[in-house]
Design an enzyme around this catalytic site. Structure first.
Site, short mmCIF file in Angstrom:
data_model
loop_
_atom_site.label_atom_id
_atom_site.label_comp_id
_atom_site.label_asym_id
_atom_site.label_seq_id
_atom_site.Cartn_x
_atom_site.Cartn_y
_atom_site.Cartn_z
N ALA A 1 0.86 -1.17 0.00
CA ALA A 1 0.00 0.00 0.00
C ALA A 1 0.91 1.23 0.00
O ALA A 1 2.07 1.15 0.38
CB ALA A 1 -0.90 -0.01 1.22
N GLY B 1 0.55 -4.94 0.78
CA GLY B 1 -0.63 -4.95 -0.09
C GLY B 1 -0.35 -5.58 -1.45
O GLY B 1 -1.27 -6.12 -2.08
N GLU C 1 -0.74 -9.15 -0.90
CA GLU C 1 -2.17 -9.39 -0.68
C GLU C 1 -2.95 -9.35 -1.99
O GLU C 1 -3.86 -10.16 -2.20
CB GLU C 1 -2.71 -8.36 0.32
CG GLU C 1 -2.11 -8.57 1.72
CD GLU C 1 -2.44 -7.44 2.69
OE1 GLU C 1 -2.04 -6.29 2.43
OE2 GLU C 1 -3.09 -7.72 3.71
N GLU D 1 4.41 -5.20 7.15
CA GLU D 1 3.64 -4.17 7.87
C GLU D 1 4.13 -3.96 9.28
O GLU D 1 4.14 -2.84 9.80
CB GLU D 1 2.15 -4.53 7.88
CG GLU D 1 1.43 -4.31 6.55
CD GLU D 1 1.52 -5.49 5.59
OE1 GLU D 1 2.32 -6.43 5.84
OE2 GLU D 1 0.79 -5.48 4.60
N1 CO8 Z 1 4.59 3.20 -0.68
C1 CO8 Z 1 5.00 4.35 -1.22
N2 CO8 Z 1 6.17 4.47 -1.88
C2 CO8 Z 1 6.96 3.39 -1.99
C3 CO8 Z 1 6.59 2.15 -1.44
C4 CO8 Z 1 5.34 2.08 -0.76
N3 CO8 Z 1 4.88 0.93 -0.24
N4 CO8 Z 1 7.57 1.26 -1.67
C5 CO8 Z 1 8.53 1.92 -2.36
N5 CO8 Z 1 8.16 3.20 -2.55
C6 CO8 Z 1 8.92 4.27 -3.23
C7 CO8 Z 1 10.10 4.73 -2.40
O1 CO8 Z 1 9.69 5.67 -1.45
C8 CO8 Z 1 11.00 5.30 -3.46
O2 CO8 Z 1 10.50 6.57 -3.81
P1 CO8 Z 1 11.53 7.83 -3.95
O3 CO8 Z 1 12.40 7.45 -5.09
O4 CO8 Z 1 10.61 8.97 -4.21
O5 CO8 Z 1 12.27 7.90 -2.64
C9 CO8 Z 1 10.77 4.40 -4.67
O6 CO8 Z 1 9.50 3.74 -4.42
C10 CO8 Z 1 11.84 3.33 -4.81
O7 CO8 Z 1 11.94 2.63 -3.58
P2 CO8 Z 1 13.33 2.43 -2.77
O8 CO8 Z 1 14.25 3.57 -3.09
O9 CO8 Z 1 13.02 2.18 -1.36
O10 CO8 Z 1 13.88 1.12 -3.50
P3 CO8 Z 1 14.85 -0.01 -2.88
O11 CO8 Z 1 15.21 -0.87 -4.04
O12 CO8 Z 1 15.91 0.62 -2.06
O13 CO8 Z 1 13.91 -0.85 -1.86
C11 CO8 Z 1 11.92 -1.98 -1.15
C12 CO8 Z 1 12.82 -1.57 -2.33
C13 CO8 Z 1 12.66 -2.98 -0.26
C14 CO8 Z 1 10.68 -2.64 -1.75
C15 CO8 Z 1 11.55 -0.74 -0.33
O14 CO8 Z 1 11.05 0.24 -1.23
C16 CO8 Z 1 10.49 -0.98 0.71
O15 CO8 Z 1 10.77 -1.53 1.77
N6 CO8 Z 1 9.23 -0.53 0.45
C17 CO8 Z 1 8.16 -0.60 1.40
C18 CO8 Z 1 7.65 -2.01 1.54
C19 CO8 Z 1 6.56 -2.07 2.58
O16 CO8 Z 1 6.75 -1.82 3.75
N7 CO8 Z 1 5.33 -2.41 2.14
C20 CO8 Z 1 4.19 -2.55 3.03
C21 CO8 Z 1 3.39 -1.30 3.01
S1 CO8 Z 1 2.05 -1.36 4.18
C22 CO8 Z 1 0.85 -2.25 3.42
O17 CO8 Z 1 0.98 -2.68 2.31
C23 CO8 Z 1 -0.42 -2.47 4.19
C24 CO8 Z 1 -1.58 -2.97 3.34
C25 CO8 Z 1 -2.88 -2.71 3.99
C26 CO8 Z 1 -3.19 -1.26 4.11
C27 CO8 Z 1 -4.53 -1.02 4.53
C28 CO8 Z 1 -5.05 0.28 4.37
C29 CO8 Z 1 -5.07 1.55 4.12
#
Ligand code: CO8
Length: 258
Positions: free
Chosen positions: A66, A109, A112, A132
């Site tokens: 998400a 997400g 999911e 999460e």
């Molecule tokens: N949301 C928003 N932006 C994201 C997300 C995300 N989930 N994941 C990556 N991005 C963005 C980064 O912020 C970055 O943007 P910018 O260049 O502007 O800084 C760009 O994508 C590239 O990402 P990274 O630079 O971090 O790339 P890496 O190769 O270093 O890392 C990862 C890749 C490991 C995937 C890392 O991006 C990461 O850990 N992302 C988050 C993963 C995460 O925690 N996901 C779970 C989110 S919570 C969720 O899904 C809950 C679902 C239910 C929600 C219910 C309701 C509202």
């Protein structure tokens, strides 16, 4: 004609193909993407020429979860009132079989969403996880339920409580993933499988999906009863007569979805 911002939506033969397209955010699922996914599934459900759906992302990410930037400042009241469940239900209401073709990250997400599809094909680059907990939340799009059913309690607890990622081989071993493929074969193999499904009698394909779904949602006896009723009902179709006659005649069946 719907104009999609965050998705590419097209048909390839008898297959509806949805490509998540927010590369700068690793296909993070914001409210817009989720609404568009529901619209695309509804459009394919309504399109008689489509028999199955494939959902895919990019080489780097199926979807990294998400959208954290969209969620970061939400209050409890906002999170409570903005419930995506009805939107996901529109996607889940699609009776046509779907395949998630996953390369790279399928996190939170994203994992999911993949699990909402009927099966997952993974490139050997795929990484699945429910991180999460590292953000101080828990999965919110059904992950605790679908992952537990897909991989069992031990792996689900491990992944959801530690937030670690699992690779494609572990995901296949665990029963989350149907097939692991080289990245360059992923989409073609998903499209081929979907085309194959679309070539069968739609009556049989939709019945099969409905029956397997009950295995995840209901009791064994309820599931066996539904399966028997669907099995029997298919003998009222021309496609059953055609399918069996073609086998006996050693020729290819011509299914007409009736
Ligand atoms: N949301 C928003 N932006 C994201 C997300 C995300 N989930 N994941 C990556 N991005 C963005 C980064 O912020 C970055 O943007 P910018 O260049 O502007 O800084 C760009 O994508 C590239 O990402 P990274 O630079 O971090 O790339 P890496 O190769 O270093 O890392 C990862 C890749 C490991 C995937 C890392 O991006 C990461 O850990 N992302 C988050 C993963 C995460 O925690 N996901 C779970 C989110 S919570 C969720 O899904 C809950 C679902 C239910 C929600 C219910 C309701 C509202």
């Amino acid at each position: 004609e719907t104009n999609y911002d965050a998705l590419l939506v097209e048909t390839r033969g008898a297959v509806g193909l949805i490509t998540l397209n927010r590369p700068k955010a690793l296909n993070a699922l914001n409210a817009r993407v989720i609404e568009e996914l529901a619209l695309a599934f509804e459009a394919f459900e309504a399109d008689d020429a489509v028999g199955a759906v494939v959902v895919t992302g990019s080489e780097r990410a199926f979807a990294a979860g998400a959208d954290i930037k969209e969620m970061a400042d939400k209050t409890y009241a906002e999170a409570f009132l903005e419930d995506f469940t009805p939107t996901w239900r529109r996607l889940l209401a699609c009776r046509k079989p779907s395949i998630a073709a996953v390369a790279g990250y399928a996190l939170g997400g994203g994992c999911e969403l993949a699990m909402m599809c009927d099966m997952i094909f993974a490139a050997d680059t795929a990484k699945f996880g429910q991180p999460e907990i590292t953000l101080g939340i828990v999965p919110g799009f059904g992950g605790t339920q679908r992952l537990a059913r897909a991989v069992g309690k031990a792996k689900a607890m491990d992944l959801i409580l530690t937030g670690r990622m699992m690779d494609a081989a572990e995901a296949e071993r665990s029963g989350l993933v149907a097939r692991v493929l080289p990245p360059e074969r992923l989409l073609d193999e998903a499209l081929e499988a979907a085309e194959k499904i679309a070539g069968f009698s739609r009556l049989a394909a939709l019945s099969a999906k409905e029956a397997v779904d009950v295995a995840f949602e209901g009791s064994l006896s309820e599931g066996v009863r539904l399966e028997r009723r669907l099995f029997q009902a298919l003998f009222a179709t021309e496609d059953q007569k055609e399918g069996m006659a073609a086998f006996v005649d050693k020729r290819k069946p011509a299914f007409r979805n009736r």
